[in-house]
Design an enzyme around this catalytic site. Sequence first.
Site, short mmCIF file in Angstrom:
data_model
loop_
_atom_site.label_atom_id
_atom_site.label_comp_id
_atom_site.label_asym_id
_atom_site.label_seq_id
_atom_site.Cartn_x
_atom_site.Cartn_y
_atom_site.Cartn_z
N HIS A 144 40.59 -22.79 -51.09
CA HIS A 144 40.40 -21.40 -50.70
C HIS A 144 40.03 -21.34 -49.21
O HIS A 144 39.35 -22.22 -48.69
CB HIS A 144 39.30 -20.75 -51.54
CG HIS A 144 39.22 -19.27 -51.39
ND1 HIS A 144 38.59 -18.67 -50.32
CD2 HIS A 144 39.71 -18.26 -52.16
CE1 HIS A 144 38.69 -17.36 -50.44
NE2 HIS A 144 39.36 -17.08 -51.55
N GLY A 158 36.77 -9.35 -54.78
CA GLY A 158 35.74 -8.37 -55.11
C GLY A 158 36.07 -7.48 -56.28
O GLY A 158 35.18 -7.12 -57.07
N TRP A 202 35.11 -14.84 -58.51
CA TRP A 202 33.84 -14.13 -58.31
C TRP A 202 33.08 -14.60 -57.07
O TRP A 202 32.10 -14.00 -56.68
CB TRP A 202 32.96 -14.29 -59.55
CG TRP A 202 33.34 -13.38 -60.67
CD1 TRP A 202 34.58 -12.83 -60.91
CD2 TRP A 202 32.49 -12.90 -61.71
NE1 TRP A 202 34.55 -12.05 -62.03
CE2 TRP A 202 33.28 -12.07 -62.55
CE3 TRP A 202 31.16 -13.09 -62.03
CZ2 TRP A 202 32.77 -11.44 -63.68
CZ3 TRP A 202 30.65 -12.46 -63.15
CH2 TRP A 202 31.44 -11.64 -63.96
N LYS A 203 33.52 -15.70 -56.48
CA LYS A 203 32.87 -16.25 -55.29
C LYS A 203 31.38 -16.45 -55.57
O LYS A 203 31.00 -16.81 -56.68
CB LYS A 203 33.14 -15.36 -54.07
CG LYS A 203 34.65 -15.12 -53.86
CD LYS A 203 34.96 -14.43 -52.58
CE LYS A 203 36.46 -14.22 -52.44
NZ LYS A 203 36.83 -13.62 -51.15
N GLU A 219 47.11 -16.37 -49.67
CA GLU A 219 46.03 -15.46 -49.29
C GLU A 219 45.96 -15.37 -47.77
O GLU A 219 45.40 -16.25 -47.12
CB GLU A 219 44.69 -15.93 -49.87
CG GLU A 219 44.46 -17.44 -49.80
CD GLU A 219 42.98 -17.80 -49.85
OE1 GLU A 219 42.20 -17.01 -50.37
OE2 GLU A 219 42.63 -18.87 -49.32
#
EC number: 5.3.1.1
Length: 251
Positions: free
Chosen positions: A99, A236, A13-14, A169
């Site tokens: 990340h 997102g 969800w950052k 990623e």
Amino acid sequence: MTDRIRPLIAGNWKMNGLKASAAEFEAMLAGAAEVTGKADLLVCPPATLLAAFAEKTRGGKAVAVGAQDCHAKASGAHTGDISAEMLADAGASAVIVGHSERRADHGESDVVVHQKAEAAWRAGLVAIVCVGETQQQRDAGLTLEILRGQLTLSLPEGSRADNLIVAYEPVWAIGTGLTPTAGDVEQIHSFIRQLLIVRFKEQGARMRILYGGSVKPSNAAELMAVANVNGALVGGASLKAADFLAIAKGC
């Protein structure tokens, strides 16, 4: 996707979500039964929501709760930081480390990521270690070299299929709507798999390798069908229960 490795759909969800966002998480819990035959589910909310979300999963609900980062130390004079032990105490079962946004915004090196992965294990958490190249590195043809270096330095000795997950990623694809082709993803995930097998033998053959970078319902099935893609790290699209569950259905 490697059939013998159960996929994981992990939502990051950052820096998003207030207490009212619990409604989306509750919708995920309500719909999880529809996808439990396809994949495991993990949601990593901001730290302010972690304990509340974990409380909602008590009683064996089908969505696990994780965290987005941890400090390498267990406690001490580290203002603003949160230890892996604190995350475990709040109900987390896993934590994302390395990340690309942490690497870029906070200057985290592979050595720091390595230390955080070990901290996760110390607290009994699964470490989700992120690796990936920037657009500049990709354009220079350095993708595999960058990944080799990140994996070599970021993954601790003692990495096993039950305590570590790798998330690839491509930095240039995060939040941009861009995704590499299925062929590119297959090549890179195969490269990562071979590195894991060489270093960790049978454990490396069984580790989950997630793809992350603009994963959404419209491309999930294609990405999840790629060899050595064992799930997704979703940004997102994980903020909405309908999108998150639709991605899981693509496994």
